[in-house]
Design an enzyme around this catalytic site. Structure first.
Site, PDB file in Angstrom:
ATOM      1  N   CYS A 289      -6.536  -1.523  -9.123  1.00  0.00           N
ATOM      2  CA  CYS A 289      -5.089  -1.318  -9.163  1.00  0.00           C
ATOM      3  C   CYS A 289      -4.346  -2.589  -8.770  1.00  0.00           C
ATOM      4  O   CYS A 289      -3.196  -2.783  -9.155  1.00  0.00           O
ATOM      5  CB  CYS A 289      -4.679  -0.144  -8.286  1.00  0.00           C
ATOM      6  SG  CYS A 289      -5.014  -0.352  -6.536  1.00  0.00           S
TER       7      CYS A 289
ATOM      8  N   CYS B 142     -32.705   8.676  -7.965  1.00  0.00           N
ATOM      9  CA  CYS B 142     -32.915  10.105  -7.702  1.00  0.00           C
ATOM     10  C   CYS B 142     -34.038  10.709  -8.539  1.00  0.00           C
ATOM     11  O   CYS B 142     -34.311  11.907  -8.435  1.00  0.00           O
ATOM     12  CB  CYS B 142     -31.613  10.884  -7.910  1.00  0.00           C
ATOM     13  SG  CYS B 142     -31.128  11.105  -9.647  1.00  0.00           S
TER      14      CYS B 142
ATOM     15  N   ASN C 239       0.826  -1.214   0.000  1.00  0.00           N
ATOM     16  CA  ASN C 239       0.000   0.000   0.000  1.00  0.00           C
ATOM     17  C   ASN C 239       0.861   1.266   0.000  1.00  0.00           C
ATOM     18  O   ASN C 239       0.426   2.326  -0.445  1.00  0.00           O
ATOM     19  CB  ASN C 239      -0.885   0.067   1.259  1.00  0.00           C
ATOM     20  CG  ASN C 239      -1.865  -1.073   1.393  1.00  0.00           C
ATOM     21  OD1 ASN C 239      -2.243  -1.436   2.490  1.00  0.00           O
ATOM     22  ND2 ASN C 239      -2.289  -1.660   0.290  1.00  0.00           N
ATOM     23  N   LEU C 240       2.067   1.162   0.555  1.00  0.00           N
ATOM     24  CA  LEU C 240       2.784   2.361   0.992  1.00  0.00           C
ATOM     25  C   LEU C 240       3.296   3.243  -0.140  1.00  0.00           C
ATOM     26  O   LEU C 240       3.602   4.412   0.088  1.00  0.00           O
ATOM     27  CB  LEU C 240       3.945   1.966   1.912  1.00  0.00           C
ATOM     28  CG  LEU C 240       3.546   1.177   3.168  1.00  0.00           C
ATOM     29  CD1 LEU C 240       4.755   0.967   4.064  1.00  0.00           C
ATOM     30  CD2 LEU C 240       2.438   1.880   3.940  1.00  0.00           C
TER      31      LEU C 240
ATOM     32  N   ASP D  81     -12.391   1.829  -4.558  1.00  0.00           N
ATOM     33  CA  ASP D  81     -11.839   1.401  -5.841  1.00  0.00           C
ATOM     34  C   ASP D  81     -12.628   0.272  -6.489  1.00  0.00           C
ATOM     35  O   ASP D  81     -12.082  -0.485  -7.283  1.00  0.00           O
ATOM     36  CB  ASP D  81     -10.377   0.960  -5.661  1.00  0.00           C
ATOM     37  CG  ASP D  81     -10.255  -0.309  -4.804  1.00  0.00           C
ATOM     38  OD1 ASP D  81     -11.260  -0.713  -4.197  1.00  0.00           O
ATOM     39  OD2 ASP D  81      -9.155  -0.891  -4.752  1.00  0.00           O
ATOM     40  N   ASN D  82     -13.907   0.126  -6.136  1.00  0.00           N
ATOM     41  CA  ASN D  82     -14.653  -0.971  -6.750  1.00  0.00           C
ATOM     42  C   ASN D  82     -16.068  -0.537  -7.087  1.00  0.00           C
ATOM     43  O   ASN D  82     -16.636   0.362  -6.462  1.00  0.00           O
ATOM     44  CB  ASN D  82     -14.656  -2.198  -5.838  1.00  0.00           C
ATOM     45  CG  ASN D  82     -15.405  -1.968  -4.551  1.00  0.00           C
ATOM     46  OD1 ASN D  82     -16.633  -2.125  -4.506  1.00  0.00           O
ATOM     47  ND2 ASN D  82     -14.702  -1.581  -3.483  1.00  0.00           N
TER      48      ASN D  82
ATOM     49  N   CYS E 103     -34.604   8.218 -13.326  1.00  0.00           N
ATOM     50  CA  CYS E 103     -33.579   7.480 -12.577  1.00  0.00           C
ATOM     51  C   CYS E 103     -34.253   6.706 -11.442  1.00  0.00           C
ATOM     52  O   CYS E 103     -35.095   7.240 -10.708  1.00  0.00           O
ATOM     53  CB  CYS E 103     -32.537   8.441 -12.009  1.00  0.00           C
ATOM     54  SG  CYS E 103     -31.302   7.639 -10.949  1.00  0.00           S
TER      55      CYS E 103
ATOM     56  N   CYS F 197     -26.732  11.731 -10.139  1.00  0.00           N
ATOM     57  CA  CYS F 197     -26.128  10.727  -9.260  1.00  0.00           C
ATOM     58  C   CYS F 197     -25.386   9.720 -10.146  1.00  0.00           C
ATOM     59  O   CYS F 197     -25.430   9.786 -11.377  1.00  0.00           O
ATOM     60  CB  CYS F 197     -27.191  10.035  -8.400  1.00  0.00           C
ATOM     61  SG  CYS F 197     -28.246   8.850  -9.281  1.00  0.00           S
TER      62      CYS F 197
ATOM     63  N   LYS G 260      -6.263   0.218   8.882  1.00  0.00           N
ATOM     64  CA  LYS G 260      -6.002   1.466   8.169  1.00  0.00           C
ATOM     65  C   LYS G 260      -6.645   2.664   8.860  1.00  0.00           C
ATOM     66  O   LYS G 260      -6.070   3.758   8.876  1.00  0.00           O
ATOM     67  CB  LYS G 260      -6.510   1.375   6.722  1.00  0.00           C
ATOM     68  CG  LYS G 260      -5.634   0.535   5.808  1.00  0.00           C
ATOM     69  CD  LYS G 260      -6.145   0.600   4.379  1.00  0.00           C
ATOM     70  CE  LYS G 260      -5.270  -0.223   3.452  1.00  0.00           C
ATOM     71  NZ  LYS G 260      -5.752  -0.164   2.061  1.00  0.00           N
TER      72      LYS G 260
ATOM     73  N   CYS H   7      -0.509 -19.025 -14.385  1.00  0.00           N
ATOM     74  CA  CYS H   7      -0.744 -17.582 -14.452  1.00  0.00           C
ATOM     75  C   CYS H   7      -0.586 -17.017 -13.042  1.00  0.00           C
ATOM     76  O   CYS H   7      -0.030 -17.676 -12.163  1.00  0.00           O
ATOM     77  CB  CYS H   7      -2.120 -17.260 -15.037  1.00  0.00           C
ATOM     78  SG  CYS H   7      -3.508 -17.720 -13.976  1.00  0.00           S
TER      79      CYS H   7
END
Length: 480
Positions: free
Chosen positions: A264, A325, A146-147, A206-207, A322, A247, A162, A438
């Site tokens: 990532c 919203c 992570n760093l 991130d998802n 939508c 939204c 974290k 793999c």
């Protein structure tokens, strides 16, 4: 021509009137400040040497971080305390931000979802700039990989939560603000309770399923959402559900294909890219909190690190129909808590829980320990690594042949030749085995499917790939 002159004349008249009104406003502001100062009374017991002291010490240890400027003992009603004036003086000197902007920021509460590459600069800057209450929510622990991008964490915190690391870093920067750490993974069952406590939400995740979930939650609770993303060498950000902006579901009513949604951990990211986007997210959150400037509502900023280009594109408006919203939306808080976002997007919220594909029968697969025995027994075989070339250059098992999965079909003749050469070099005379490898054991299954369809009937893959090899056979093998 006459119309053009009239237009220029009208513009000049408006500009002249604006200038005059601004001058009058400045004169009024000056008179107001003068009258306010005349109403102020020197606090009892503050005079002489005491009034002139530069710093005082409270219940802390007297370290530099705990010192406070005393000032002269005067402050207008509703004004900033002397220590805040000193700490945030560079903010206060900005005509467009000033005392009012700092006051609004100090009275606001902002939740940062995710203490990773994006959340690190967001949390650090919001804490340093003086947000009143900073919430951080994350369920993961700090890892060494992570760093390079998650600059809020230190090596000493590897293995710890974290949120603890991030909260401690924010408190070290600014002990005068309130920092709340929520050591949870944000889920539909707890999101409403947590988000409800804050004025503004920053999505630093991130998802895909979490993006939908946070956006839906913010619409239900009527919270502005500052959303950012960074992958590889590119990043983007916008502000959802604020000042009429759409939204997330307005832009993506249906989830994009899973193959288009990389993380990532799969595709990599240059460390400074989430840093750039995270800083901009902090800026947008401050603009929303203080009503200073023009937030990225209805616009999206796109950042290309390689070319150092930033461009802004206009987004379509909110969809009237939508499902979340829209005017006739019937989506309730109860619906939200029951909604399965992972099933909706066909992707997991955490890459640690990402399911492995299961494409091959049991007799077409071997374990990493099985392969180790095959090597130790000296059985003739060819190890085919189907990872992309730049992955193969990071680490590989030797000897092995690298043909990326995307090129495998066109390279089948080359593979057939290599198998024949391996068999010819074998003293046993046995037909060599074809073993496919793999990173995690998913692409190798796809490769074996293709190989068996093209006459390589004995091809088998290694279950779990290089990750299993590092875990079960060679603990010193570099895992990435």
């Amino acid at each position: 021509m006459d119309g053009g002159r009239r237009g220029r004349g009208r513009r000049q008249a408006i500009e002249k009137e604006l200038k005059k009104l601004r001058e009058e406003r400045e004169e009024l502001d000056g008179r107001i400040r003068l009258l306010e100062s005349q109403l102020e009374v020197r606090p009892e017991g503050v005079d002489g040497a005491a009034a002139g002291e530069g710093v005082v010490y409270g219940s802390c240890d007297g370290s530099v971080a705990c010192r406070r400027r005393r000032g002269n003992g005067f402050a207008p009603d509703g004004g900033l305390p002397a220590d805040m004036i000193y700490r945030y003086s560079r903010h206060l000197l900005l005509p467009d931000f000033g005392v009012e902007g700092q006051r609004k920021l100090s009275q606001s509460s902002i939740l940062v979802v995710g203490a990773g590459g994006l959340g690190s600069p967001v949390a650090l800057y919001l804490a340093a700039c003086g947000v009143g209450c900073l919430g951080i929510v994350d369920g993961d622990d700090v890892e060494l990989n992570n760093l390079h991008r998650q600059i809020i964490h230190k090596e000493a915190y590897v293995g710890q939560p974290k949120v603890k690391s991030a909260a401690d870093a924010c408190r070290e920067i600014n002990s005068s603000i309130k920092v709340v750490d929520h050591h949870h993974t944000l889920k539909p069952r707890n999101a409403l309770e947590i988000v409800r406590k804050y004025d503004i939400v920053v999505d630093a995740t991130d998802n895909l399923p979490t993006r939908y979930m946070i956006s839906d939650c913010c619409v239900l609770l009527n919270k502005p959402l500052v959303s950012g993303a960074a992958l590889g060498l590119e990043g983007q950000l916008t502000v959802y559900h604020h000042n009429g902006s759409p939204c997330y579901r307005c832009l993506f009513p249906s989830p994009p294909p899973v193959a288009a949604c990389q993380r990532c951990s799969d595709s990599g990211v240059l460390g400074v890219v989430p840093g750039v986007i995270g800083c901009l997210q902090a800026l947008e959150a401050i603009k929303v909190a203080t009503a200073v400037g023009e937030p990225l509502c209805g616009r999206m900023l796109l950042f290309d690190a390689l070319s150092a280009r930033i461009r802004i594109v206009k987004l379509r408006g909110s969809l009237p129909d939508c499902t979340i919203c829209g005017e006739n939306s019937v989506f309730t808080e109860q619906d939200f808590q029951k909604f399965d976002y992972e099933n909706f997007t066909q992707s997991p919220m955490s890459d640690k829980t990402a399911p492995s594909v299961n494409l091959l029968p049991e007799n077409a697969r071997i374990t990493s320990r099985d392969y180790k025995r095959l090597v130790d027994n000296g059985e003739p075989h060819l190890l085919l690594d189907v990872r992309p070339m730049h992955h193969f250059q990071i680490a590989s098992i030797s000897p092995s042949m690298n043909i990326p999965l995307s090129m495998l079909e066109e390279k089948l003749p080359t593979l057939k030749t290599s198998l024949k050469e391996t068999g010819a070099a074998s003293a046993s005379g046995k037909e060599p085995a074809l073993v496919v490898l793999c990173r995690r054991g998913n692409d190798s299954q796809r490769a074996v499917q293709l190989l068996r369809e093209n006459g390589f009937a004995s091809a088998k893959d290694i279950i779990g790939g290089l990750q299993a090899w590092g875990q079960d056979v060679d603990p010193d093998f570099p895992v990435y």
